[in-house]
Design a protein around this motif. Structure first.
Motif, PDB file in Angstrom:
ATOM      1  N   GLN A 164       5.180   1.141   7.094  1.00  0.00           N
ATOM      2  CA  GLN A 164       5.961   1.081   5.850  1.00  0.00           C
ATOM      3  C   GLN A 164       4.748   1.143   4.568  1.00  0.00           C
ATOM      4  O   GLN A 164       4.898   2.156   3.759  1.00  0.00           O
ATOM      5  N   ALA A 165       4.001   0.364   4.629  1.00  0.00           N
ATOM      6  CA  ALA A 165       2.786   0.418   3.756  1.00  0.00           C
ATOM      7  C   ALA A 165       1.889   1.610   3.748  1.00  0.00           C
ATOM      8  O   ALA A 165       1.573   2.329   2.731  1.00  0.00           O
ATOM      9  N   GLU A 166       1.835   2.147   5.086  1.00  0.00           N
ATOM     10  CA  GLU A 166       0.946   3.518   5.214  1.00  0.00           C
ATOM     11  C   GLU A 166       1.998   4.603   4.455  1.00  0.00           C
ATOM     12  O   GLU A 166       1.063   5.454   4.156  1.00  0.00           O
ATOM     13  N   PHE A 167       2.943   4.504   4.633  1.00  0.00           N
ATOM     14  CA  PHE A 167       3.878   5.709   4.074  1.00  0.00           C
ATOM     15  C   PHE A 167       3.662   5.597   2.472  1.00  0.00           C
ATOM     16  O   PHE A 167       3.544   6.783   1.837  1.00  0.00           O
ATOM     17  N   TYR A 168       3.621   4.472   1.853  1.00  0.00           N
ATOM     18  CA  TYR A 168       3.287   4.371   0.362  1.00  0.00           C
ATOM     19  C   TYR A 168       2.039   4.792   0.099  1.00  0.00           C
ATOM     20  O   TYR A 168       1.878   4.968  -1.122  1.00  0.00           O
ATOM     21  N   ARG A 169       1.003   4.606   1.154  1.00  0.00           N
ATOM     22  CA  ARG A 169      -0.169   4.976   0.610  1.00  0.00           C
ATOM     23  C   ARG A 169      -0.346   6.380   0.233  1.00  0.00           C
ATOM     24  O   ARG A 169      -1.140   6.900  -0.590  1.00  0.00           O
ATOM     25  N   ASN A 170       0.535   7.323   0.759  1.00  0.00           N
ATOM     26  CA  ASN A 170       0.551   8.828   0.944  1.00  0.00           C
ATOM     27  C   ASN A 170       1.691   9.067  -0.051  1.00  0.00           C
ATOM     28  O   ASN A 170       1.647  10.335  -0.282  1.00  0.00           O
ATOM     29  N   ASN A 171       2.290   8.061  -0.578  1.00  0.00           N
ATOM     30  CA  ASN A 171       3.514   8.820  -1.561  1.00  0.00           C
ATOM     31  C   ASN A 171       3.555   7.624  -2.469  1.00  0.00           C
ATOM     32  O   ASN A 171       4.348   6.574  -2.674  1.00  0.00           O
ATOM     33  N   ASP A 172       2.585   7.751  -3.701  1.00  0.00           N
ATOM     34  CA  ASP A 172       2.408   6.587  -4.823  1.00  0.00           C
ATOM     35  C   ASP A 172       3.178   6.988  -5.981  1.00  0.00           C
ATOM     36  O   ASP A 172       3.027   6.327  -6.933  1.00  0.00           O
ATOM     37  N   ASP A 173       4.341   8.068  -5.921  1.00  0.00           N
ATOM     38  CA  ASP A 173       4.889   8.329  -6.974  1.00  0.00           C
ATOM     39  C   ASP A 173       6.507   7.475  -7.226  1.00  0.00           C
ATOM     40  O   ASP A 173       7.277   7.870  -7.872  1.00  0.00           O
TER      41      ASP A 173
END
Length: 426
Positions: free
Chosen positions: A190-199
């Motif tokens: 889940q953290a990795e997902f937000y690394r690529n989606n920081d909006d």
């Protein structure tokens, strides 16, 4: 008729002031809103015992974070003991956990966010708040990764304004975060997902000083920590004080939301009603004892965080450094030029504050001003700290400056020579 009565009692979110920049008071752009018919499930509470005091953010009957102190010094300018709460997932109220997908909108604007968050904001008590779009450090203000908080009450310098001497205090703004869930909930994917989606934006509640309780966005915060950057967040700031009207002095009173003042003409409710609701957060002795005793053992289980995450502890400034940035005042090119031309005389303390501000703001003129301060003997009392900042930069300019210092070293500052020796030996 019955349906109309139900509809009238539903929470309503009303914009009082449109988005404005309040960097000094809120740390970002924010709007003021009023919660009408608020449910009061998510609220700040305060309680006192004979020798102990508690400030907490509760959800239902579950404390999400604990600020503790001796009753005698439980004041706005006193350092607090901070400990984990019982955990958002432990609450009987499952509303927030069930709202994850609803809360997780991509950021477009503050007005749009206010609309998207209406259900969550309706859980607050009726009253006036700010919703601020800002950036928060994924650290706790005590120099540690935010999710290392446990049940042991620990003094946190970021829990109150910082005293700078001579009557100078900093102004606490949302800057650091504290968790409301134990680290056992961490999911690397889940953290990795937000690394690529920081909006996306995390959601936090400003507690005191520079500290915010993270309501939603723990994995967003971890993603920010891995990438060594700040966390984009929407912060709820409650009314911090209410001024009583005084007819004898022709004073109408008003409210303050962390330093942003609203007079009665800007409000949609009578001052008497605000005064009454402002006192509703008082806990009974029994409730205070209960909340202080509630401990989620999950917070005490040792979690081995990856080194790439813990490295964030070295990146972000502590609370004193943030205060120095505030005390530095304007760091415009015009002001810096005046200082270099000796058209503005500043103290050694001001020189240190300016150097710290320029360094942590990554201002390209940091080295220029640091070299200037470290060549003038009037700033000698703060040379050690400024040399320490320069030593964090590996480049030819700094190397040459250090070599020049060693050539002309008068042996009066052995602590600086240690900094330089360590710099060249690394």
């Amino acid at each position: 008729m019955f349906r109309n009565l139900i509809k009238k009692s539903e929470p309503e979110i009303i914009i009082i002031k449109p988005p404005l920049s309040h960097q000094n008071e809120w740390g970002g752009d924010g709007l003021v809103f009023y919660v009408k018919n608020g449910k009061g499930l998510l609220s700040a509470k305060y309680g006192y015992l004979e020798k102990e005091a508690l400030a907490t953010l509760v959800y239902g009957n579950t404390p999400l974070i604990k600020f503790q102190a001796d009753e005698a010094y439980f004041c706005p300018t006193c350092e607090k003991l901070v400990a984990a709460g019982y955990g958002l997932e432990m609450s009987d109220q499952k509303v927030i956990s069930e709202l994850r997908e609803v809360l997780n909108h991509k950021f477009i604007s503050l007005e749009k966010s206010l609309k998207n968050l209406q259900f969550l904001l309706g859980l607050l008590p009726s009253g006036y708040y700010a919703l601020v779009d800002t950036e928060l450090c994924p650290t706790d203000g005590n120099g540690e990764f935010f999710w290392k908080l446990n049940n042991k009450p620990t003094y946190n310098k970021a829990s109150c304004p910082i005293y700078g001497g001579d009557g100078l205090w900093s102004h606490g703004i949302p800057y650091y975060i504290l968790p409301t869930q134990p680290p056992s909930h961490y999911n690397p994917k889940q953290a990795e997902f937000y690394r690529n989606n920081d909006d996306y934006r995390a959601i936090a509640y400003h507690m005191d000083g520079y500290l915010c309780a993270l309501i939603d966005g723990h994995h967003k915060a971890v993603a920010a920590a891995i990438d060594k950057k700040k966390l984009n967040a929407l912060v709820i700031i409650p009314t911090s004080s209410v001024s009583i009207p005084n007819d004898n002095q022709n004073y109408k009173g008003g409210i303050s939301i962390n330093g942003v003042l609203l007079d009665p003409d800007e409000l949609i409710t009578p001052m008497e009603q605000i005064m009454k609701s402002f006192k509703s957060g008082q806990l009974s002795k029994e409730e205070t004892e209960k909340y202080l005793s509630m401990r989620n053992i999950d917070f005490d289980k040792k979690y081995e965080w990856p080194l790439e995450i813990l490295e964030v502890e070295k990146v972000f400034p502590d609370a004193l450094t943030v205060a120095r940035q505030q005390w530095a005042g304007y760091t415009s090119d015009e002001r810096l030029d005046r200082i270099l031309r000796n058209q503005e005389v500043i103290s050694d303390r001001d020189a240190l504050n300016i150097a710290v501000a320029l360094f942590f703001l990554r201002n390209p003129r940091f080295k220029e001003m640091a070299f200037y301060f470290c060549r003038k003997y009037s700033y000698a009392p703060v040379w050690y700290r400024i040399f320490g900042l320069l030593a964090k930069i590996k480049d030819e300019e700094v190397e040459n400056f250090f070599v020049d210092y060693l050539i002309g070293d008068d042996k009066e500052h052995p602590e600086i020579k240690k900094i330089i020796d360590k710099y060249f030996s690394a």
